[in-house]
Design a protein around this motif. Structure first.
Motif, PDB file in Angstrom:
ATOM      1  N   THR A 134      61.254  59.659  29.525  1.00 37.15           N
ATOM      2  CA  THR A 134      60.834  59.877  30.804  1.00 37.15           C
ATOM      3  C   THR A 134      62.224  60.602  31.645  1.00 37.15           C
ATOM      4  N   GLU A 135      61.848  61.065  32.894  1.00 33.29           N
ATOM      5  CA  GLU A 135      62.883  61.710  33.638  1.00 33.29           C
ATOM      6  C   GLU A 135      63.993  60.909  33.895  1.00 33.29           C
ATOM      7  N   PHE A 136      63.793  59.266  33.977  1.00 36.20           N
ATOM      8  CA  PHE A 136      64.663  58.274  34.055  1.00 36.20           C
ATOM      9  C   PHE A 136      65.521  57.981  33.129  1.00 36.20           C
ATOM     10  N   ASP A 137      65.367  58.467  31.907  1.00 32.11           N
ATOM     11  CA  ASP A 137      66.143  58.008  30.799  1.00 32.11           C
ATOM     12  C   ASP A 137      67.624  58.052  30.857  1.00 32.11           C
ATOM     13  N   HIS A 138      68.016  59.190  31.497  1.00 33.38           N
ATOM     14  CA  HIS A 138      69.583  59.526  31.798  1.00 33.38           C
ATOM     15  C   HIS A 138      69.824  59.343  33.241  1.00 33.38           C
ATOM     16  N   ASN A 139      68.684  59.313  34.034  1.00 31.98           N
ATOM     17  CA  ASN A 139      68.825  59.361  35.559  1.00 31.98           C
ATOM     18  C   ASN A 139      68.771  57.890  36.007  1.00 31.98           C
ATOM     19  N   ASN A 140      69.795  57.132  35.680  1.00 26.83           N
ATOM     20  CA  ASN A 140      69.630  55.722  36.066  1.00 26.83           C
ATOM     21  C   ASN A 140      71.312  55.206  36.227  1.00 26.83           C
ATOM     22  N   ASN A 141      71.351  53.894  36.700  1.00 28.77           N
ATOM     23  CA  ASN A 141      72.386  53.435  37.079  1.00 28.77           C
ATOM     24  C   ASN A 141      73.209  52.553  35.882  1.00 28.77           C
ATOM     25  N   LEU A 142      72.308  52.348  34.743  1.00 27.97           N
ATOM     26  CA  LEU A 142      72.631  51.243  33.605  1.00 27.97           C
ATOM     27  C   LEU A 142      74.042  51.453  33.111  1.00 27.97           C
ATOM     28  N   ARG A 143      74.753  50.741  33.075  1.00 29.90           N
ATOM     29  CA  ARG A 143      76.202  50.705  32.441  1.00 29.90           C
ATOM     30  C   ARG A 143      76.374  49.803  31.359  1.00 29.90           C
ATOM     31  N   GLU A 192      71.905  54.048  22.997  1.00 31.96           N
ATOM     32  CA  GLU A 192      72.677  54.398  23.979  1.00 31.96           C
ATOM     33  C   GLU A 192      72.755  55.953  24.368  1.00 31.96           C
ATOM     34  N   LYS A 193      72.635  56.880  23.663  1.00 27.80           N
ATOM     35  CA  LYS A 193      72.512  58.314  23.855  1.00 27.80           C
ATOM     36  C   LYS A 193      71.434  58.466  24.948  1.00 27.80           C
ATOM     37  N   ARG A 194      70.357  58.013  24.472  1.00 24.02           N
ATOM     38  CA  ARG A 194      69.170  58.389  25.182  1.00 24.02           C
ATOM     39  C   ARG A 194      69.206  57.729  26.690  1.00 24.02           C
ATOM     40  N   PHE A 195      69.715  56.624  26.769  1.00 26.54           N
ATOM     41  CA  PHE A 195      69.587  55.959  28.235  1.00 26.54           C
ATOM     42  C   PHE A 195      71.374  55.950  28.796  1.00 26.54           C
ATOM     43  N   GLY A 196      72.177  56.513  28.306  1.00 28.34           N
ATOM     44  CA  GLY A 196      73.346  56.518  28.844  1.00 28.34           C
ATOM     45  C   GLY A 196      73.989  55.639  29.217  1.00 28.34           C
ATOM     46  N   VAL A 197      74.272  54.448  28.059  1.00 30.77           N
ATOM     47  CA  VAL A 197      74.419  53.104  28.400  1.00 30.77           C
ATOM     48  C   VAL A 197      75.222  52.649  27.370  1.00 30.77           C
ATOM     49  N   THR A 198      76.293  51.531  27.387  1.00 26.91           N
ATOM     50  CA  THR A 198      77.065  50.804  26.482  1.00 26.91           C
ATOM     51  C   THR A 198      76.190  49.850  26.098  1.00 26.91           C
ATOM     52  N   CYS A 199      75.935  49.457  24.763  1.00 29.28           N
ATOM     53  CA  CYS A 199      75.296  48.297  24.164  1.00 29.28           C
ATOM     54  C   CYS A 199      76.426  47.286  23.780  1.00 29.28           C
ATOM     55  N   ILE A 200      76.649  45.967  24.019  1.00 32.20           N
ATOM     56  CA  ILE A 200      77.501  44.885  23.520  1.00 32.20           C
ATOM     57  C   ILE A 200      76.616  44.141  23.003  1.00 32.20           C
ATOM     58  N   GLU A 201      77.312  43.530  21.788  1.00 40.02           N
ATOM     59  CA  GLU A 201      76.593  42.171  21.078  1.00 40.02           C
ATOM     60  C   GLU A 201      77.626  41.034  21.352  1.00 40.02           C
ATOM     61  N   VAL A 202      77.020  39.858  21.551  1.00 46.84           N
ATOM     62  CA  VAL A 202      77.942  38.697  20.789  1.00 46.84           C
ATOM     63  C   VAL A 202      77.239  37.786  19.843  1.00 46.84           C
ATOM     64  N   TYR A 203      77.998  36.969  19.448  1.00 47.84           N
ATOM     65  CA  TYR A 203      77.255  36.040  18.562  1.00 47.84           C
ATOM     66  C   TYR A 203      77.539  34.659  19.253  1.00 47.84           C
ATOM     67  N   GLY A 204      76.559  33.663  19.649  1.00 45.47           N
ATOM     68  CA  GLY A 204      76.516  32.661  20.230  1.00 45.47           C
ATOM     69  C   GLY A 204      75.306  31.602  19.868  1.00 45.47           C
TER      70      GLY A 204
END
Length: 534
Positions: free
Chosen positions: A286-295, A311-323
């Motif tokens: 969609t036109e919003f894939d990179h046009n968003n405020n996701l951090r 991450e590249k498609r949506f312009g975001v950083t993905c973080i993982e945790v174990y818990g």
């Protein structure tokens, strides 16, 4: 103001105490926005919570009262949680997919006398209620139940009717180590048990999330995971209430609308658990894939091949945790550092010690070898103090001062931990924990079933999750009858997808050889249930 310094758990133990503060300092700021629904400021939220708390107090709810909340995501769910919290009651989230045995088990374990429930789930609660228990049920919604359908041991009240407008009750005085919530979760040793979460542990969870994601009051959270889970309620909504920030709440996750909501509500943070990220990625661009405020996205688990593309498609950083709900998050991959996508992160050394232990010898394994993760907290309030009304079962998870997680890990020379699976019987399906013990118990109670084995089999998802397969031994069995019974008793995510009637393989001690069944997997004569209902 430095939020984490200001809101010490000693001064503001309850999350409702924090909301009361923001209702003055940020009165007009929106704190809760329902997707396509109501919005609520901090001042409005306090007003509604106070009126609901007054009504609950009139019903008899007070400090220490367990109150079950079987509610869909939304503003009403937040109000109920905070009103219980203000009175010092114990909020006990109940998964909206639960039926029969599971609801009865939670009611009986907590000795609960009060329950919030959305009207669409009321019939399920009525059918599940034990004849010996008495329950006051607060119904959220407009559905009216015919009097002849209400059992004598059930009292019905309605959410909006019990509120006492323009009324307040004194907030309960609580200590940081009082019980704030009880979260029922499936384990490998004792089935579904209620983990005690103290105010201190909940606050530590919030603070760890803020630090890990570098969250601020300007961030906006998109809550699309059920608030019956710790991630949806405590880690998402609770953390953003502590910050004085905004949570946008969706009733039920939709991959199709995800990016549109992210754009519309200017979302900066969300979480995607299990295969949810894959579902999102499979949607048309969609036109919003990179046009968003996701951090930043809390994405569990990540994948070395898939996550960088996401991450590249949506312009975001993905973080993982174990818990786990009982141990918070001892292993994390902090934002801003090198991301090893195959790993769930490194040890939070300021808060935990960790060992990887050979379950047979009790000794630590070598670097690179697989062992069970044991953790030891370095300060109080990081690990649950126990199961609610079941001290004995919880002690089975401890070896001296070390908590045995039941999770298998390996660690490399750089300190990166890699999740390798669970020890014992455990299945995770689409972000939900399946209680193998209880699925087997329910199927075994059906007539003509001699024995049963529930196992996890591989799925098409790259997240490493399982689907559920059951092998049943018995004479004159009809699969459709077995499925019908399971649909009445089990949540949809626990109903097996694959069914096989066959003689079970045995080990020399006559226990079922589940490893052999896992190795065989789905065979040509296995019946596949195409879609679970319920």
């Amino acid at each position: 103001m430095k939020v984490l310094d200001h809101f010490s758990v000693e001064k503001y133990p309850k999350i409702s105490d924090v909301v009361d503060y923001w209702a003055v300092e940020k009165a007009e700021k929106v704190c809760i926005q329902e997707v396509d629904g109501k919005e609520c400021t901090y001042a409005q939220l306090k007003k509604e919570v106070d009126s609901l708390a007054a009504g609950l107090h009139a019903l008899g709810i007070s400090k220490g009262s367990p109150v079950l909340t079987m509610m869909e995501n939304g503003l009403a769910c937040v109000e109920a949680w905070l009103a219980i919290n203000k009175l010092g009651g114990i909020d006990v989230p109940v998964h909206t997919a639960y039926k029969g045995y599971f609801i009865k088990h939670i009611i009986n374990t907590c000795e609960a006398k009060y329950m919030f429930v959305n009207d669409r789930h009321l019939e399920t609660v009525i059918e599940s209620l034990d004849k010996n228990s008495h329950l006051k049920v607060i119904v959220v919604g407009n559905a009216v139940v015919e009097k002849n359908r209400i059992p004598a041991n059930l009292e019905i009240f309605y959410f909006n009717d019990i509120k006492i407008p323009n009324s307040t009750v004194p907030a309960a005085t609580c200590s940081p180590d009082d019980i704030g919530n009880v979260l029922f979760t499936s384990g490998t040793k004792s089935g579904t048990q209620g983990l005690i979460l103290t105010y201190r542990q909940l606050r530590n969870t919030n603070i760890n999330g803020i630090n890990r994601m570098e969250l601020t009051e300007n961030d906006v959270s998109y809550v699309c995971f059920p608030m019956s889970h710790g991630n949806g309620k405590f880690s998402s909504v609770g953390t953003f209430l502590l910050l004085g920030a905004t949570s946008v709440i969706l009733e039920k996750f939709s991959a199709r609308r995800w990016i549109y909501d992210v754009h519309k509500y200017q979302i900066t943070y969300t979480s995607l658990m299990g295969p949810m990220a894959e579902f999102v990625y499979k949607q048309p661009p969609t036109e919003f894939d990179h046009n968003n405020n996701l951090r930043v996205i809390l994405n569990i688990p990540r994948n070395s091949e898939f996550t960088p593309k996401f991450e590249k498609r949506f312009g975001v950083t993905c973080i993982e945790v174990y818990g786990q709900a009982g141990v918070s998050a001892p292993i994390t991959s902090p934002i801003g550092k090198h991301q090893n996508y195959a790993s769930c992160g490194t040890l939070v050394e300021e808060s935990y010690d960790a060992r990887l232990v050979d379950s047979e010898t009790g000794r630590d394994v070598e670097i690179g070898a697989t062992g069970e993760l044991w953790v030891r907290p370095k300060h109080e309030g990081l690990i649950s103090p126990g199961y609610f009304n079941d001290e004995e079962s919880y002690q089975l998870a401890w070896s001296g001062e070390w908590f045995m997680t039941g999770d298998l890990m390996r660690v490399d020379e750089k300190g990166y931990f890699y999740y390798m699976g669970r020890s014992g019987d455990f299945i995770r399906r689409r972000g939900e924990n399946v209680s193998v013990k209880e699925v087997e118990m329910i199927i075994k109670s059906i007539g003509h079933v001699q024995d049963v084995a529930v196992i996890g089999v591989s799925t098409e998802f790259i997240t490493g999750e399982d689907d559920v397969m059951v092998v049943i031994e018995g004479e004159g069995l009809d699969i459709s009858t077995l499925i019908e019974r399971c649909e009445k008793e089990l949540p949809a995510f626990s109903i097996p997808r694959y069914w096989l009637i066959a003689k079970l393989p045995r080990l020399p001690d006559q226990t079922v050889d589940k490893q052999l069944l896992r190795n065989r997997g789905v065979t040509p004569d296995t019946f596949e249930l195409k879609k679970t209902r319920g």
